[in-house]
Structures are given as structure tokens and as C-alpha cells.
Design an enzyme around this catalytic site. Structure first.
Site, PDB file in Angstrom:
ATOM      1  N   ILE A 270     -30.003  76.192  87.511  1.00  0.00           N
ATOM      2  CA  ILE A 270     -31.052  75.171  87.518  1.00  0.00           C
ATOM      3  C   ILE A 270     -30.526  73.868  88.117  1.00  0.00           C
ATOM      4  CG2 ILE A 270     -32.528  73.716  86.072  1.00  0.00           C
ATOM      5  CD1 ILE A 270     -32.760  76.169  84.165  1.00  0.00           C
TER       6      ILE A 270
ATOM      7  N   PHE B  16     -30.267  73.968  91.968  1.00  0.00           N
ATOM      8  CA  PHE B  16     -31.507  73.904  92.734  1.00  0.00           C
ATOM      9  C   PHE B  16     -32.345  72.668  92.457  1.00  0.00           C
ATOM     10  CE2 PHE B  16     -30.246  78.266  93.311  1.00  0.00           C
ATOM     11  CZ  PHE B  16     -30.450  78.409  94.682  1.00  0.00           C
ATOM     12  N   GLU B  17     -32.245  72.104  91.282  1.00  0.00           N
ATOM     13  CA  GLU B  17     -32.987  70.875  90.990  1.00  0.00           C
ATOM     14  C   GLU B  17     -32.265  69.661  91.562  1.00  0.00           C
ATOM     15  OE1 GLU B  17     -35.980  70.582  89.768  1.00  0.00           O
ATOM     16  OE2 GLU B  17     -36.268  72.641  89.089  1.00  0.00           O
ATOM     17  N   GLY B  18     -30.928  69.685  91.530  1.00  0.00           N
ATOM     18  CA  GLY B  18     -30.152  68.540  91.980  1.00  0.00           C
ATOM     19  C   GLY B  18     -30.282  67.385  91.004  1.00  0.00           C
TER      20      GLY B  18
ATOM     21  N   ARG C  12     -33.656  79.942  95.665  1.00  0.00           N
ATOM     22  CA  ARG C  12     -33.630  79.907  94.194  1.00  0.00           C
ATOM     23  C   ARG C  12     -34.044  81.255  93.623  1.00  0.00           C
ATOM     24  NH1 ARG C  12     -35.678  75.090  90.323  1.00  0.00           N
ATOM     25  NH2 ARG C  12     -35.312  76.092  88.319  1.00  0.00           N
TER      26      ARG C  12
END
Length: 183
Positions: A36, A39-41, A164
Site C-alpha cells: 500500500i 503505491f499510495e506514496g 498495483r
């Protein structure tokens, strides 16, 4: 000696009760958190996500103007704490949506938690992925066929979502002996 047995009698039931209160659903594993976060950063101050929703930290959707529910400046450690708190809502709705007869290990549950965190509880609950799982189809096949369908944001294919979903499938198909569902 009598005091020892009295103490044992008082403490032993308390210890049993504490041990019986395992978290259900369980917290996701470290591999899920890493996926997570990747991919969210990390976003230190409110900024629009790809479809324009204000987010901060690791995908926290702001609930108030300026994301006033978050203390700034936001550190990565605080953002991780916020992510773990946010995930409880998504793991809870995921756990409730999947029939108790369906067995998932912590990697499978974590991959689905990542997807649910990204797509929302409503989308997860009405998905063909959950319907197929609950119908008893092979979980690895279902994940491999259904997760790639979730690649759109604002009507556009996003390569970040394509990557993702591939990472979620890889995590889902990673063997583990730790049962996460049912809990």
C-alpha cells in the site's frame, strides 16, 4: 502458599480472557503495508489523488476541509499510524463480505485489503470478485482473473493501477500458513 494459589486463581482467568480476544479481523501483515505504501506514496500535505479527491499520508482520504483531522506537519511515522487506523474500516467490511466458509491466508486477505482500501467497501461488496469467492471458486484463480479488471480511475486506465493489481495478485498468490479469514 495459600496466597500463591489465590493469586493464581485470580490471575489465570484474566490471562485466559486476554488471550481469547484476538483481533478480528486481524491487522494486515507487513507485506500488505509495504504494498500500500509503495503505491499510495507519502503525501505530507493534502493533495488531490488521480481523480481529484484530497488525500494525505499514505492514501488517507481527507474528511474535512484542509484535512484538519490530521496533525501537521505529517511525518512518515504518523502517516503509517494513520494508514493502520484507516485500514481497520476496510478490513472490517472485507471480513464481513467474505463468507466464513472461505479460508484465506494473511497474504490473500492483505491483497484484498489493499484492493478494498483503494476501491472502497461499496465497490468491493458489489464486485464479481467477492461473489466468485463466496461461491467457492478457487481463490487464486478468482484473484488472477478479477483484480486486473480494477485498473480505471476517472474512466481512464492508469498504469499505476495496472502495476498495483499485478502486485496484489503476486501477494495474493504468495503462500503463507497464517490464517487471516475466517478469524
Amino acid at each position: 502458599m495459600r496466597a500463591f494459589f489465590t493469586l493464581l486463581f485470580v490471575v489465570a482467568p484474566f490471562a485466559f480472557v486476554q488471550a481469547a480476544r484476538a483481533a478480528c479481523p486481524p491487522d494486515v501483515n507487513g507485506a500488505t503495508i509495504s504494498l500500500i505504501k509503495e503505491f499510495e506514496g507519502f503525501v505530507p500535505k493534502p493533495a488531490p489523488d488521480p481523480i481529484g479527491l484530497p488525500t494525505v499520508g499514505y492514501g488517507h482520504l481527507c474528511k474535512t476541509k484542509g484535512c484538519s483531522e490530521v496533525n501537521f506537519p505529517l511525518t512518515e511515522a504518523t502517516a503509517t499510524t494513520l494508514l493502520n487506523a484507516d485500514l481497520k474500516q476496510f478490513t472490517s467490511c472485507l471480513d464481513k463480505a467474505i463468507k466464513s466458509s472461505i479460508k484465506l491466508n494473511n497474504n490473500q486477505f492483505g491483497a484484498l485489503a489493499s484492493w478494498t482500501f483503494n476501491e472502497g467497501c461499496g465497490n468491493m461488496q458489489s464486485s464479481s470478485l467477492i461473489k466468485r469467492l463466496n461461491n467457492g471458486e478457487d481463490p487464486n484463480t478468482v484473484a488472477a482473473e478479477e483484480l486486473p479488471k480494477w485498473k480505471l480511475a476517472g474512466g481512464q486506465v492508469l498504469q499505476g493501477l495496472v502495476r498495483r493489481r499485478a502486485a496484489e495478485i503476486k501477494l495474493f498468490q504468495t503462500a503463507s500458513s497464517t490464517v487471516a479469514h475466517p478469524c
